[in-house]
Design a protein around this motif. Structure first.
Motif, PDB file in Angstrom:
ATOM      1  N   ASP A 157      44.226  42.803  48.050  1.00  0.00           N
ATOM      2  CA  ASP A 157      43.863  43.348  46.745  1.00  0.00           C
ATOM      3  C   ASP A 157      44.901  44.300  46.170  1.00  0.00           C
ATOM      4  N   ASP A 158      44.769  44.505  44.885  1.00  0.00           N
ATOM      5  CA  ASP A 158      45.399  45.572  44.105  1.00  0.00           C
ATOM      6  C   ASP A 158      46.875  45.268  43.797  1.00  0.00           C
ATOM      7  N   GLU A 171      36.787  50.535  49.466  1.00  0.00           N
ATOM      8  CA  GLU A 171      38.104  50.669  48.864  1.00  0.00           C
ATOM      9  C   GLU A 171      38.269  52.060  48.287  1.00  0.00           C
ATOM     10  N   HIS A 225      41.377  48.377  37.479  1.00  0.00           N
ATOM     11  CA  HIS A 225      40.601  48.819  38.642  1.00  0.00           C
ATOM     12  C   HIS A 225      39.559  49.910  38.361  1.00  0.00           C
ATOM     13  N   HIS A 236      44.918  45.288  51.543  1.00  0.00           N
ATOM     14  CA  HIS A 236      45.474  45.800  50.292  1.00  0.00           C
ATOM     15  C   HIS A 236      46.995  45.784  50.314  1.00  0.00           C
ATOM     16  N   HIS A 284      41.081  40.732  39.796  1.00  0.00           N
ATOM     17  CA  HIS A 284      40.594  42.033  40.301  1.00  0.00           C
ATOM     18  C   HIS A 284      40.699  43.089  39.192  1.00  0.00           C
TER      19      HIS A 284
HETATM   20 ZN   LIG Z   1      40.834  47.063  44.713  1.00  0.00          ZN
END
Ligand SMILES: [Zn+2]
Length: 257
Positions: free
Chosen positions: A72-73, A19, A130, A222, A126
Protein backbone atom coordinates in the motif's frame (compact mmCIF):
# COMPACT_ATOMS: atom_id res chain seq x y z
CA UNK A 1 -12.23 -23.24 7.66
CA UNK A 2 -9.92 -21.42 9.98
CA UNK A 3 -9.11 -18.84 7.38
CA UNK A 4 -12.68 -17.98 6.60
CA UNK A 5 -13.44 -17.61 10.28
CA UNK A 6 -10.42 -15.41 10.74
CA UNK A 7 -11.41 -13.52 7.67
CA UNK A 8 -14.58 -12.16 9.21
CA UNK A 9 -12.52 -9.58 11.03
CA UNK A 10 -9.16 -8.10 10.44
CA UNK A 11 -6.72 -9.68 12.85
CA UNK A 12 -5.69 -7.02 15.29
CA UNK A 13 -3.53 -8.97 17.69
CA UNK A 14 0.23 -9.08 17.69
CA UNK A 15 1.83 -7.71 14.59
CA UNK A 16 -1.33 -6.60 12.90
CA UNK A 17 -1.52 -3.04 14.03
CA UNK A 18 -3.72 -0.84 11.90
CA UNK A 19 -2.22 1.27 9.20
CA UNK A 20 -0.59 4.39 10.45
CA UNK A 21 -0.66 7.76 8.84
CA UNK A 22 1.17 7.78 5.55
CA UNK A 23 4.64 9.10 6.01
CA UNK A 24 6.30 11.53 3.72
CA UNK A 25 9.03 10.44 1.41
CA UNK A 26 12.57 11.56 1.20
CA UNK A 27 13.55 11.19 4.84
CA UNK A 28 15.47 7.95 4.59
CA UNK A 29 18.67 9.53 3.37
CA UNK A 30 19.21 6.84 0.76
CA UNK A 31 19.04 3.12 1.21
CA UNK A 32 22.04 0.98 2.16
CA UNK A 33 23.27 -1.29 -0.62
CA UNK A 34 20.82 -4.05 -1.34
CA UNK A 35 21.69 -7.62 -0.46
CA UNK A 36 22.19 -10.13 -3.30
CA UNK A 37 18.97 -10.96 -5.12
CA UNK A 38 16.70 -13.42 -3.34
CA UNK A 39 16.07 -16.79 -4.99
CA UNK A 40 13.45 -17.24 -7.65
CA UNK A 41 9.85 -17.76 -6.63
CA UNK A 42 7.90 -20.46 -8.49
CA UNK A 43 5.13 -19.17 -10.74
CA UNK A 44 1.56 -19.57 -9.53
CA UNK A 45 0.07 -22.99 -10.35
CA UNK A 46 -2.70 -21.60 -12.52
CA UNK A 47 -6.02 -23.40 -12.79
CA UNK A 48 -9.52 -22.02 -12.68
CA UNK A 49 -10.16 -18.75 -10.88
CA UNK A 50 -12.53 -18.58 -7.95
CA UNK A 51 -15.68 -16.50 -8.57
CA UNK A 52 -16.31 -13.92 -5.87
CA UNK A 53 -19.35 -11.74 -5.19
CA UNK A 54 -19.37 -7.96 -4.90
CA UNK A 55 -18.45 -7.89 -1.22
CA UNK A 56 -15.57 -7.31 1.15
CA UNK A 57 -12.76 -9.86 1.04
CA UNK A 58 -10.14 -10.53 3.72
CA UNK A 59 -8.71 -13.78 2.36
CA UNK A 60 -8.56 -15.74 -0.88
CA UNK A 61 -11.59 -18.02 -0.94
CA UNK A 62 -11.38 -21.70 -1.74
CA UNK A 63 -8.51 -24.17 -1.54
CA UNK A 64 -5.03 -23.42 -2.76
CA UNK A 65 -1.51 -22.41 -1.85
CA UNK A 66 -1.66 -18.81 -2.96
CA UNK A 67 -0.72 -15.83 -0.89
CA UNK A 68 -1.59 -12.33 -2.05
CA UNK A 69 0.96 -9.82 -0.82
CA UNK A 70 -0.64 -6.42 -1.20
CA UNK A 71 1.54 -3.34 -0.90
CA UNK A 72 0.00 0.00 0.00
CA UNK A 73 0.58 3.73 -0.17
CA UNK A 74 3.95 4.36 -1.87
CA UNK A 75 5.23 7.17 0.33
CA UNK A 76 8.84 6.27 -0.52
CA UNK A 77 10.01 6.25 -4.15
CA UNK A 78 13.04 4.22 -3.01
CA UNK A 79 10.87 1.49 -1.53
CA UNK A 80 8.54 1.39 -4.55
CA UNK A 81 11.63 1.03 -6.71
CA UNK A 82 12.96 -1.77 -4.49
CA UNK A 83 9.67 -3.64 -4.81
CA UNK A 84 9.86 -3.35 -8.58
CA UNK A 85 13.41 -4.73 -8.50
CA UNK A 86 12.25 -7.51 -6.16
CA UNK A 87 9.60 -8.47 -8.71
CA UNK A 88 12.05 -8.40 -11.60
CA UNK A 89 14.71 -10.38 -9.73
CA UNK A 90 12.52 -13.12 -8.32
CA UNK A 91 9.26 -13.34 -10.25
CA UNK A 92 7.39 -12.15 -7.16
CA UNK A 93 3.81 -11.20 -7.89
CA UNK A 94 1.91 -8.67 -5.85
CA UNK A 95 -0.79 -6.06 -5.86
CA UNK A 96 -0.07 -2.39 -5.24
CA UNK A 97 -2.84 -0.38 -3.64
CA UNK A 98 -1.81 2.98 -4.99
CA UNK A 99 -2.21 6.21 -3.04
CA UNK A 100 -2.05 8.28 -6.15
CA UNK A 101 -0.75 11.62 -4.95
CA UNK A 102 2.64 10.18 -3.97
CA UNK A 103 5.14 10.95 -6.72
CA UNK A 104 6.58 7.40 -6.47
CA UNK A 105 4.00 6.24 -8.98
CA UNK A 106 4.99 8.78 -11.58
CA UNK A 107 8.72 8.42 -10.92
CA UNK A 108 8.53 4.66 -11.48
CA UNK A 109 5.90 4.71 -14.19
CA UNK A 110 8.14 3.40 -16.97
CA UNK A 111 9.54 0.54 -14.85
CA UNK A 112 6.16 -0.42 -13.50
CA UNK A 113 4.10 -0.26 -16.66
CA UNK A 114 5.48 -3.45 -18.30
CA UNK A 115 5.03 -5.42 -15.08
CA UNK A 116 1.47 -4.15 -14.82
CA UNK A 117 0.84 -4.94 -18.49
CA UNK A 118 2.10 -8.53 -18.02
CA UNK A 119 -0.01 -9.00 -14.88
CA UNK A 120 2.95 -9.69 -12.60
CA UNK A 121 2.09 -6.59 -10.63
CA UNK A 122 -1.55 -5.62 -10.24
CA UNK A 123 -2.56 -2.06 -9.46
CA UNK A 124 -5.63 -1.06 -7.48
CA UNK A 125 -7.17 2.00 -5.85
CA UNK A 126 -6.12 3.26 -2.41
CA UNK A 127 -7.56 6.78 -2.87
CA UNK A 128 -5.95 10.04 -3.88
CA UNK A 129 -4.34 11.09 -0.59
CA UNK A 130 -5.34 8.57 2.06
CA UNK A 131 -8.11 10.13 4.17
CA UNK A 132 -10.39 8.20 6.51
CA UNK A 133 -13.28 7.84 4.07
CA UNK A 134 -15.82 7.30 6.86
CA UNK A 135 -15.25 10.90 7.94
CA UNK A 136 -15.99 12.39 4.51
CA UNK A 137 -19.23 13.33 2.78
CA UNK A 138 -20.24 11.04 -0.06
CA UNK A 139 -19.13 13.53 -2.69
CA UNK A 140 -15.66 13.74 -1.18
CA UNK A 141 -15.39 9.95 -1.02
CA UNK A 142 -16.27 9.81 -4.70
CA UNK A 143 -13.69 12.47 -5.48
CA UNK A 144 -10.95 10.54 -3.64
CA UNK A 145 -11.62 7.37 -5.56
CA UNK A 146 -12.27 9.07 -8.89
CA UNK A 147 -9.08 11.10 -8.78
CA UNK A 148 -7.02 7.98 -8.09
CA UNK A 149 -8.96 6.10 -10.77
CA UNK A 150 -8.18 8.77 -13.35
CA UNK A 151 -4.51 8.76 -12.35
CA UNK A 152 -4.27 4.98 -12.66
CA UNK A 153 -6.06 5.02 -16.01
CA UNK A 154 -3.92 7.80 -17.44
CA UNK A 155 -0.63 6.47 -16.08
CA UNK A 156 -0.99 2.71 -16.34
CA UNK A 157 -3.99 2.07 -18.57
CA UNK A 158 -5.94 0.31 -15.82
CA UNK A 159 -8.21 1.61 -13.09
CA UNK A 160 -7.85 -1.23 -10.60
CA UNK A 161 -11.57 -1.97 -10.45
CA UNK A 162 -13.22 -3.78 -8.77
CA UNK A 163 -10.61 -3.72 -6.00
CA UNK A 164 -10.19 -0.79 -3.65
CA UNK A 165 -8.70 -0.57 -0.20
CA UNK A 166 -10.05 2.04 2.20
CA UNK A 167 -7.25 3.88 4.05
CA UNK A 168 -6.74 2.58 7.60
CA UNK A 169 -9.13 -0.23 6.65
CA UNK A 170 -12.01 2.10 7.54
CA UNK A 171 -15.16 1.83 5.47
CA UNK A 172 -18.91 1.56 5.98
CA UNK A 173 -22.03 0.99 3.92
CA UNK A 174 -22.06 4.57 2.62
CA UNK A 175 -18.42 4.43 1.54
CA UNK A 176 -18.92 1.06 -0.09
CA UNK A 177 -21.97 2.30 -2.00
CA UNK A 178 -20.08 5.29 -3.39
CA UNK A 179 -17.16 3.04 -4.29
CA UNK A 180 -19.42 0.47 -5.95
CA UNK A 181 -21.02 3.20 -8.07
CA UNK A 182 -17.51 3.88 -9.43
CA UNK A 183 -16.91 0.20 -10.15
CA UNK A 184 -15.06 -0.63 -6.94
CA UNK A 185 -17.33 -3.37 -5.69
CA UNK A 186 -14.76 -5.39 -3.73
CA UNK A 187 -13.38 -3.64 -0.62
CA UNK A 188 -10.12 -5.49 -0.12
CA UNK A 189 -9.07 -5.99 3.49
CA UNK A 190 -6.45 -8.33 4.87
CA UNK A 191 -5.76 -11.29 7.12
CA UNK A 192 -2.37 -10.23 8.44
CA UNK A 193 -0.06 -7.24 8.30
CA UNK A 194 3.67 -6.73 8.03
CA UNK A 195 2.97 -3.75 10.30
CA UNK A 196 5.26 -1.55 8.27
CA UNK A 197 3.08 1.46 7.49
CA UNK A 198 5.64 3.34 9.57
CA UNK A 199 9.16 2.57 10.71
CA UNK A 200 9.70 -0.83 12.35
CA UNK A 201 12.66 -3.15 12.76
CA UNK A 202 13.51 -5.84 10.26
CA UNK A 203 13.22 -8.46 13.03
CA UNK A 204 9.66 -7.41 13.79
CA UNK A 205 8.71 -7.43 10.13
CA UNK A 206 10.00 -11.00 9.75
CA UNK A 207 8.15 -12.02 12.92
CA UNK A 208 4.96 -10.70 11.34
CA UNK A 209 5.66 -12.57 8.10
CA UNK A 210 6.21 -15.82 10.01
CA UNK A 211 2.95 -15.26 11.83
CA UNK A 212 0.78 -14.48 8.84
CA UNK A 213 2.22 -16.03 5.67
CA UNK A 214 -0.20 -18.93 5.19
CA UNK A 215 -2.13 -20.41 2.26
CA UNK A 216 -4.99 -18.32 0.87
CA UNK A 217 -4.19 -15.24 2.90
CA UNK A 218 -4.20 -11.60 1.89
CA UNK A 219 -1.26 -9.83 3.51
CA UNK A 220 -0.79 -6.07 3.75
CA UNK A 221 2.58 -4.37 3.56
CA UNK A 222 3.61 -0.81 2.74
CA UNK A 223 5.99 0.91 0.36
CA UNK A 224 6.74 3.61 2.93
CA UNK A 225 9.85 2.69 4.94
CA UNK A 226 13.01 0.81 3.98
CA UNK A 227 12.92 -2.11 6.45
CA UNK A 228 11.11 -4.41 4.03
CA UNK A 229 13.69 -3.82 1.32
CA UNK A 230 16.31 -5.51 3.53
CA UNK A 231 14.06 -8.51 4.11
CA UNK A 232 13.14 -9.74 0.64
CA UNK A 233 15.44 -12.76 0.85
CA UNK A 234 14.00 -13.81 4.18
CA UNK A 235 10.44 -13.31 2.94
CA UNK A 236 11.19 -15.52 -0.05
CA UNK A 237 12.66 -18.16 2.28
CA UNK A 238 9.43 -18.24 4.32
CA UNK A 239 7.34 -18.44 1.15
CA UNK A 240 9.41 -21.34 -0.20
CA UNK A 241 9.58 -23.20 3.15
CA UNK A 242 5.80 -23.14 3.31
CA UNK A 243 5.26 -24.06 -0.35
CA UNK A 244 3.30 -20.89 -0.96
CA UNK A 245 2.96 -19.19 -4.29
CA UNK A 246 2.74 -15.44 -4.63
CA UNK A 247 -0.37 -14.42 -6.52
CA UNK A 248 -2.07 -11.23 -7.54
CA UNK A 249 -5.78 -10.91 -6.93
CA UNK A 250 -6.38 -11.21 -10.67
CA UNK A 251 -4.36 -14.45 -10.77
CA UNK A 252 -6.88 -16.29 -8.63
CA UNK A 253 -10.14 -14.36 -8.34
CA UNK A 254 -12.96 -13.88 -10.81
CA UNK A 255 -14.93 -10.85 -9.64
CA UNK A 256 -18.46 -10.03 -10.78
CA UNK A 257 -18.72 -8.08 -14.02
ZN1 LIG B 1 -2.68 2.98 3.33
Amino acid sequence: MLLLAAGTAVALAGCAVAEGDPIESGSAGGLPPLAPPPPLIPPPPGGPKTPIPAATITALPGPGSGMALTVDDGASPEVVGAYIKFARDTGARFTFFVTAYYDSWTIHRDALRPLADSGQIQLANHTWDHPDLTKLAAGAVASQLERAKTFLRNTFGVDGAPYYRPPFGRHNATVDKVAADLGYTVPTMWYGSLSDSGVITEEYLIECARKYFHPQTIIIGHANAPAVTHCYGQLVDIIKERNLSMVTLNDVLLPPR
